[in-house]
Design a protein around this motif. Structure first.
Motif: not given
Length: 248
Positions: A41-48
Motif C-alpha cells: 500500500q505504501i509503494e502504491a502511494l501517489s502525490v495527493g
C-alpha cells in the motif's frame, strides 16, 4: 429492524435472513497492525494521497504525500496542520530489511558495513524491521479522527486536567521501536526496557487542537532521566492504566 419477506408476508429464505443475528461489538481500543499500511500500500502511494503519519515524537498527524521517489523507496510527507519546514522525506524500505529481528541481526553481522539499517553494527543500536518501517503509516483518519473511547484512560486524563501539577505515575507504556531508535544515543542498555511495560505519567494533553489529534504526551523515567513521547490513549499495544496486577 429490517424484515425480509415476500409480498404475501411469507418469509423470504436466505442465508442472511436465517442465520443467528450477532450484536455489534463496541471496540474501545485499536490494534496498530489493523490500521497501519502494508508495504504494498505504501509503494502504491501517489502525490495527493492523504494518510495518518507518525512523526519522530510519536504523534500521528494527518499528512499529504507531496512527492514520491519509489525507485529509491521513499516519499515526501507534508504534515497538514504544520508548516512546510516540517516536511520530510521518509524511506519506507531499506536494503536487507525483513520482518524478523533475528534475521536482520544476522544480515547486519554478515554485512559488517553501512549497507543495512543505517549501517549500525553496534550491539546497542536499535534494529528496525520492515514492519517497523511501515508502522509509521496508517489509514487516513483511523487515528487522527478518532476520539478517545477507553473510559479508564479518559477518567485519568480528566483527573490530569484537574491536577496538572500531579507527578503520579498512574499509567504504563510500551513505546514503539521508533522511540528507542530516536533515543538510542541517549539511553544505554535499552534491551532491558524494550518490549516491556514501563511506569509513566501524563505530561500534556491538547485535545481541542486538531494538530494533536487526541494524543497525550507521556513521560517515562529511565536511568534517572525523563523521556517524553506522544501516544493515542486508545492504542492498546502502547498504553494502559497502571493497575495492581499488571504484569510487565
Amino acid at each position: 429492524q429490517v424484515m425480509f419477506a415476500r409480498e404475501d408476508a411469507t418469509k423470504w429464505r436466505s442465508e442472511f435472513n436465517d442465520r443467528d443475528r450477532q450484536k455489534c461489538k463496541l471496540v474501545d481500543a485499536f490494534d496498530l497492525s489493523e490500521v497501519c499500511l502494508t508495504l504494498a500500500q505504501i509503494e502504491a502511494l501517489s502525490v495527493g494521497d492523504v494518510v495518518d503519519f507518525r512523526d519522530h515524537y510519536g504523534l500521528f498527524c494527518a499528512a499529504t504525500i507531496i512527492e514520491t521517489d519509489h525507485s529509491s523507496n521513499r516519499v515526501k510527507i507534508h504534515y497538514n496542520h504544520w508548516g512546510t519546514t516540517y516536511d520530510e522525506w521518509y524511506t519506507y524500505k531499506l536494503a536487507g530489511i525483513v520482518d524478523d529481528d533475528d534475521a536482520n541481526n544476522d544480515r547486519m553481522a554478515a554485512a559488517g558495513n553501512d549497507a543495512v539499517n543505517d549501517g549500525e553494527t553496534h550491539p546497542d543500536r536499535v534494529r528496525l524491521t520492515q514492519k517497523d518501517l511501515c508502522s509509521r503509516f496508517a489509514r487516513f483518519g483511523s487515528i487522527t479522527k478518532r476520539s478517545i473511547k477507553r473510559k479508564d484512560l479518559k477518567d485519568r486524563i480528566e483527573h490530569f486536567h484537574n491536577n496538572a501539577t500531579s507527578e503520579a505515575f498512574d499509567i504504563q507504556i510500551k513505546p514503539s521501536k521508533f522511540f528507542w531508535k530516536k533515543n538510542e544515543n541517549y539511553i544505554s542498555n535499552k534491551a532491558q526496557y524494550m518490549g516491556i511495560w514501563l511506569n509513566a505519567r501524563f505530561r500534556s494533553y491538547k485535545g481541542s487542537a486538531p494538530k494533536y489529534s487526541q494524543h497525550i504526551k507521556v513521560a517515562v523515567i529511565i536511568h534517572g532521566e525523563q523521556y517524553d513521547y506522544w501516544m493515542h490513549p486508545d492504542s492498546a499495544q502502547e498504553i494502559r492504566p497502571l493497575c495492581v496486577g499488571n504484569d510487565s
